[in-house]
Design a protein around this motif. Sequence first.
Motif, PDB file in Angstrom:
ATOM      1  N   GLY A 189       0.788  -1.218   0.000  1.00  0.00           N
ATOM      2  CA  GLY A 189       0.000   0.000   0.000  1.00  0.00           C
ATOM      3  C   GLY A 189       0.826   1.277   0.000  1.00  0.00           C
ATOM      4  N   ARG A 190       2.148   1.139  -0.094  1.00  0.00           N
ATOM      5  CA  ARG A 190       2.986   2.345  -0.142  1.00  0.00           C
ATOM      6  C   ARG A 190       2.781   3.076  -1.463  1.00  0.00           C
ATOM      7  NH1 ARG A 190       8.446  -0.126   1.629  1.00  0.00           N
ATOM      8  NH2 ARG A 190       7.213  -1.957   1.227  1.00  0.00           N
ATOM      9  N   LEU A 191       2.804   4.378  -1.379  1.00  0.00           N
ATOM     10  CA  LEU A 191       2.516   5.239  -2.524  1.00  0.00           C
ATOM     11  C   LEU A 191       3.721   5.372  -3.439  1.00  0.00           C
ATOM     12  CD1 LEU A 191       0.590   7.892  -0.437  1.00  0.00           C
ATOM     13  CD2 LEU A 191      -0.340   5.941  -1.670  1.00  0.00           C
ATOM     14  N   PRO A 192       3.501   5.797  -4.684  1.00  0.00           N
ATOM     15  CA  PRO A 192       4.599   5.890  -5.653  1.00  0.00           C
ATOM     16  C   PRO A 192       5.758   6.748  -5.128  1.00  0.00           C
ATOM     17  CG  PRO A 192       2.504   6.181  -6.756  1.00  0.00           C
ATOM     18  CD  PRO A 192       2.220   6.181  -5.284  1.00  0.00           C
ATOM     19  N   PRO A 193       6.967   6.214  -5.133  1.00  0.00           N
ATOM     20  CA  PRO A 193       8.122   6.935  -4.595  1.00  0.00           C
ATOM     21  C   PRO A 193       8.330   8.287  -5.275  1.00  0.00           C
ATOM     22  CG  PRO A 193       8.715   4.683  -5.199  1.00  0.00           C
ATOM     23  CD  PRO A 193       7.323   4.918  -5.680  1.00  0.00           C
ATOM     24  N   GLY A 194       8.566   9.287  -4.444  1.00  0.00           N
ATOM     25  CA  GLY A 194       8.782  10.630  -4.945  1.00  0.00           C
ATOM     26  C   GLY A 194       7.500  11.404  -5.192  1.00  0.00           C
ATOM     27  N   HIS A 195       6.369  10.711  -5.108  1.00  0.00           N
ATOM     28  CA  HIS A 195       5.070  11.347  -5.375  1.00  0.00           C
ATOM     29  C   HIS A 195       4.083  11.083  -4.243  1.00  0.00           C
ATOM     30  CE1 HIS A 195       6.418  12.157  -9.446  1.00  0.00           C
ATOM     31  NE2 HIS A 195       6.883  10.930  -9.463  1.00  0.00           N
ATOM     32  N   GLU A 196       4.614  10.728  -3.078  1.00  0.00           N
ATOM     33  CA  GLU A 196       3.753  10.333  -1.966  1.00  0.00           C
ATOM     34  C   GLU A 196       2.770  11.424  -1.546  1.00  0.00           C
ATOM     35  OE1 GLU A 196       7.723   8.159  -1.458  1.00  0.00           O
ATOM     36  OE2 GLU A 196       7.113  10.207  -1.889  1.00  0.00           O
ATOM     37  N   VAL A 197       3.238  12.661  -1.454  1.00  0.00           N
ATOM     38  CA  VAL A 197       2.372  13.745  -0.984  1.00  0.00           C
ATOM     39  C   VAL A 197       1.205  13.971  -1.944  1.00  0.00           C
ATOM     40  CG1 VAL A 197       2.280  16.217  -0.457  1.00  0.00           C
ATOM     41  CG2 VAL A 197       4.222  14.848   0.324  1.00  0.00           C
ATOM     42  N   GLU A 198       1.496  14.051  -3.227  1.00  0.00           N
ATOM     43  CA  GLU A 198       0.426  14.271  -4.207  1.00  0.00           C
ATOM     44  C   GLU A 198      -0.512  13.070  -4.294  1.00  0.00           C
ATOM     45  OE1 GLU A 198      -0.403  15.549  -8.830  1.00  0.00           O
ATOM     46  OE2 GLU A 198       1.654  15.552  -8.094  1.00  0.00           O
ATOM     47  N   ALA A 199       0.057  11.863  -4.268  1.00  0.00           N
ATOM     48  CA  ALA A 199      -0.777  10.659  -4.328  1.00  0.00           C
ATOM     49  C   ALA A 199      -1.701  10.582  -3.120  1.00  0.00           C
ATOM     50  CB  ALA A 199       0.095   9.409  -4.414  1.00  0.00           C
ATOM     51  N   ARG A 200      -1.166  10.888  -1.927  1.00  0.00           N
ATOM     52  CA  ARG A 200      -1.979  10.862  -0.710  1.00  0.00           C
ATOM     53  C   ARG A 200      -3.119  11.877  -0.815  1.00  0.00           C
ATOM     54  NH1 ARG A 200      -1.780   9.017   4.314  1.00  0.00           N
ATOM     55  NH2 ARG A 200       0.284   8.110   4.075  1.00  0.00           N
ATOM     56  N   ALA A 201      -2.823  13.074  -1.301  1.00  0.00           N
ATOM     57  CA  ALA A 201      -3.861  14.104  -1.433  1.00  0.00           C
ATOM     58  C   ALA A 201      -4.943  13.661  -2.416  1.00  0.00           C
ATOM     59  CB  ALA A 201      -3.230  15.421  -1.878  1.00  0.00           C
ATOM     60  N   ARG A 202      -4.532  13.076  -3.534  1.00  0.00           N
ATOM     61  CA  ARG A 202      -5.515  12.623  -4.534  1.00  0.00           C
ATOM     62  C   ARG A 202      -6.376  11.493  -3.976  1.00  0.00           C
ATOM     63  NH1 ARG A 202      -3.377  12.899 -10.628  1.00  0.00           N
ATOM     64  NH2 ARG A 202      -2.325  14.906 -10.541  1.00  0.00           N
ATOM     65  N   LEU A 203      -5.734  10.528  -3.312  1.00  0.00           N
ATOM     66  CA  LEU A 203      -6.484   9.405  -2.752  1.00  0.00           C
ATOM     67  C   LEU A 203      -7.415   9.874  -1.641  1.00  0.00           C
ATOM     68  CD1 LEU A 203      -3.669   6.734  -2.822  1.00  0.00           C
ATOM     69  CD2 LEU A 203      -5.805   6.647  -4.117  1.00  0.00           C
ATOM     70  N   ARG A 204      -6.960  10.801  -0.810  1.00  0.00           N
ATOM     71  CA  ARG A 204      -7.816  11.343   0.254  1.00  0.00           C
ATOM     72  C   ARG A 204      -9.045  12.007  -0.367  1.00  0.00           C
ATOM     73  NH1 ARG A 204      -4.350  14.314   3.045  1.00  0.00           N
ATOM     74  NH2 ARG A 204      -4.023  12.700   4.594  1.00  0.00           N
ATOM     75  N   ALA A 205      -8.838  12.787  -1.416  1.00  0.00           N
ATOM     76  CA  ALA A 205      -9.955  13.466  -2.083  1.00  0.00           C
ATOM     77  C   ALA A 205     -10.956  12.476  -2.677  1.00  0.00           C
ATOM     78  CB  ALA A 205      -9.424  14.397  -3.180  1.00  0.00           C
ATOM     79  N   GLU A 206     -10.477  11.284  -3.032  1.00  0.00           N
ATOM     80  CA  GLU A 206     -11.356  10.247  -3.600  1.00  0.00           C
ATOM     81  C   GLU A 206     -12.012   9.390  -2.520  1.00  0.00           C
ATOM     82  OE1 GLU A 206      -8.965   7.948  -6.302  1.00  0.00           O
ATOM     83  OE2 GLU A 206      -8.846   9.593  -7.746  1.00  0.00           O
ATOM     84  N   GLY A 207     -11.611   9.588  -1.263  1.00  0.00           N
ATOM     85  CA  GLY A 207     -12.199   8.824  -0.173  1.00  0.00           C
ATOM     86  C   GLY A 207     -11.557   7.476   0.086  1.00  0.00           C
ATOM     87  N   ALA A 208     -10.343   7.269  -0.414  1.00  0.00           N
ATOM     88  CA  ALA A 208      -9.640   6.002  -0.177  1.00  0.00           C
ATOM     89  C   ALA A 208      -9.224   5.916   1.291  1.00  0.00           C
ATOM     90  CB  ALA A 208      -8.404   5.906  -1.069  1.00  0.00           C
ATOM     91  N   PRO A 209      -9.290   4.721   1.878  1.00  0.00           N
ATOM     92  CA  PRO A 209      -8.859   4.567   3.271  1.00  0.00           C
ATOM     93  C   PRO A 209      -7.331   4.638   3.357  1.00  0.00           C
ATOM     94  CG  PRO A 209      -9.476   2.431   2.364  1.00  0.00           C
ATOM     95  CD  PRO A 209      -9.787   3.465   1.316  1.00  0.00           C
ATOM     96  N   LEU A 210      -6.827   5.592   4.131  1.00  0.00           N
ATOM     97  CA  LEU A 210      -5.382   5.804   4.219  1.00  0.00           C
ATOM     98  C   LEU A 210      -4.823   5.333   5.554  1.00  0.00           C
ATOM     99  CD1 LEU A 210      -5.289   9.357   2.628  1.00  0.00           C
ATOM    100  CD2 LEU A 210      -4.664   7.189   1.539  1.00  0.00           C
ATOM    101  N   ARG A 211      -3.564   4.998   5.529  1.00  0.00           N
ATOM    102  CA  ARG A 211      -2.778   4.652   6.715  1.00  0.00           C
ATOM    103  C   ARG A 211      -1.591   5.599   6.745  1.00  0.00           C
ATOM    104  NH1 ARG A 211      -2.095  -1.885   6.509  1.00  0.00           N
ATOM    105  NH2 ARG A 211      -4.236  -2.364   7.073  1.00  0.00           N
ATOM    106  N   PRO A 212      -0.877   5.660   7.852  1.00  0.00           N
ATOM    107  CA  PRO A 212       0.317   6.516   7.883  1.00  0.00           C
ATOM    108  C   PRO A 212       1.346   6.145   6.799  1.00  0.00           C
ATOM    109  CG  PRO A 212      -0.283   5.890  10.104  1.00  0.00           C
ATOM    110  CD  PRO A 212      -1.184   5.103   9.169  1.00  0.00           C
ATOM    111  N   SER A 213       1.437   4.869   6.476  1.00  0.00           N
ATOM    112  CA  SER A 213       2.436   4.421   5.496  1.00  0.00           C
ATOM    113  C   SER A 213       1.927   4.422   4.059  1.00  0.00           C
ATOM    114  CB  SER A 213       2.912   3.004   5.857  1.00  0.00           C
ATOM    115  OG  SER A 213       1.817   2.103   5.809  1.00  0.00           O
ATOM    116  N   GLY A 214       0.667   4.744   3.843  1.00  0.00           N
ATOM    117  CA  GLY A 214       0.128   4.724   2.475  1.00  0.00           C
ATOM    118  C   GLY A 214      -1.370   4.512   2.469  1.00  0.00           C
ATOM    119  N   VAL A 215      -1.815   3.607   1.619  1.00  0.00           N
ATOM    120  CA  VAL A 215      -3.249   3.332   1.489  1.00  0.00           C
ATOM    121  C   VAL A 215      -3.546   1.958   2.085  1.00  0.00           C
ATOM    122  CG1 VAL A 215      -3.073   2.345  -0.824  1.00  0.00           C
ATOM    123  CG2 VAL A 215      -5.196   3.397  -0.124  1.00  0.00           C
ATOM    124  N   ASP A 216      -4.709   1.834   2.683  1.00  0.00           N
ATOM    125  CA  ASP A 216      -5.156   0.551   3.220  1.00  0.00           C
ATOM    126  C   ASP A 216      -5.526  -0.339   2.037  1.00  0.00           C
ATOM    127  OD1 ASP A 216      -6.599  -1.585   4.344  1.00  0.00           O
ATOM    128  OD2 ASP A 216      -7.493  -0.310   5.879  1.00  0.00           O
TER     129      ASP A 216
END
Length: 103
Positions: free
Chosen positions: A65-92
């Motif tokens: 569930g770790r996000l694409p390296p070097g793009h973690e911040v943007e990926a997390r923001a996009r996934l959060r906006a889509e309602g994906a369940p997130l964990r501190p280390s990435g996506v659930d």
Amino acid sequence: MTPEEYVEAVLELVERIPPGRVMSYGAVADALAERSGRASARLVGSIMARHGGGVPWHRVVNSAGRLPPGHEVEARARLRAEGAPLRPSGVDMAASWSPEEGM
């Protein structure tokens, strides 16, 4: 399937991942393995790095569930906006999607 056709198949599959859902690099490779003769998560990662800018690249993560390296911040923001369940280390990975599920 030629290498160019495989790139297109990967990108088409990533386009189908619904908002708020994810697939691992390996799951993308596995979903295309039978018709492509390829089953490499690393190859999918390479394709995403080179050609994935026009598709929802943030929905493809590693198997933990770790996000694409070097793009973690943007990926997390996009996934959060889509309602994906997130964990501190990435996506659930409970948010995993399979092409058999449809949209």
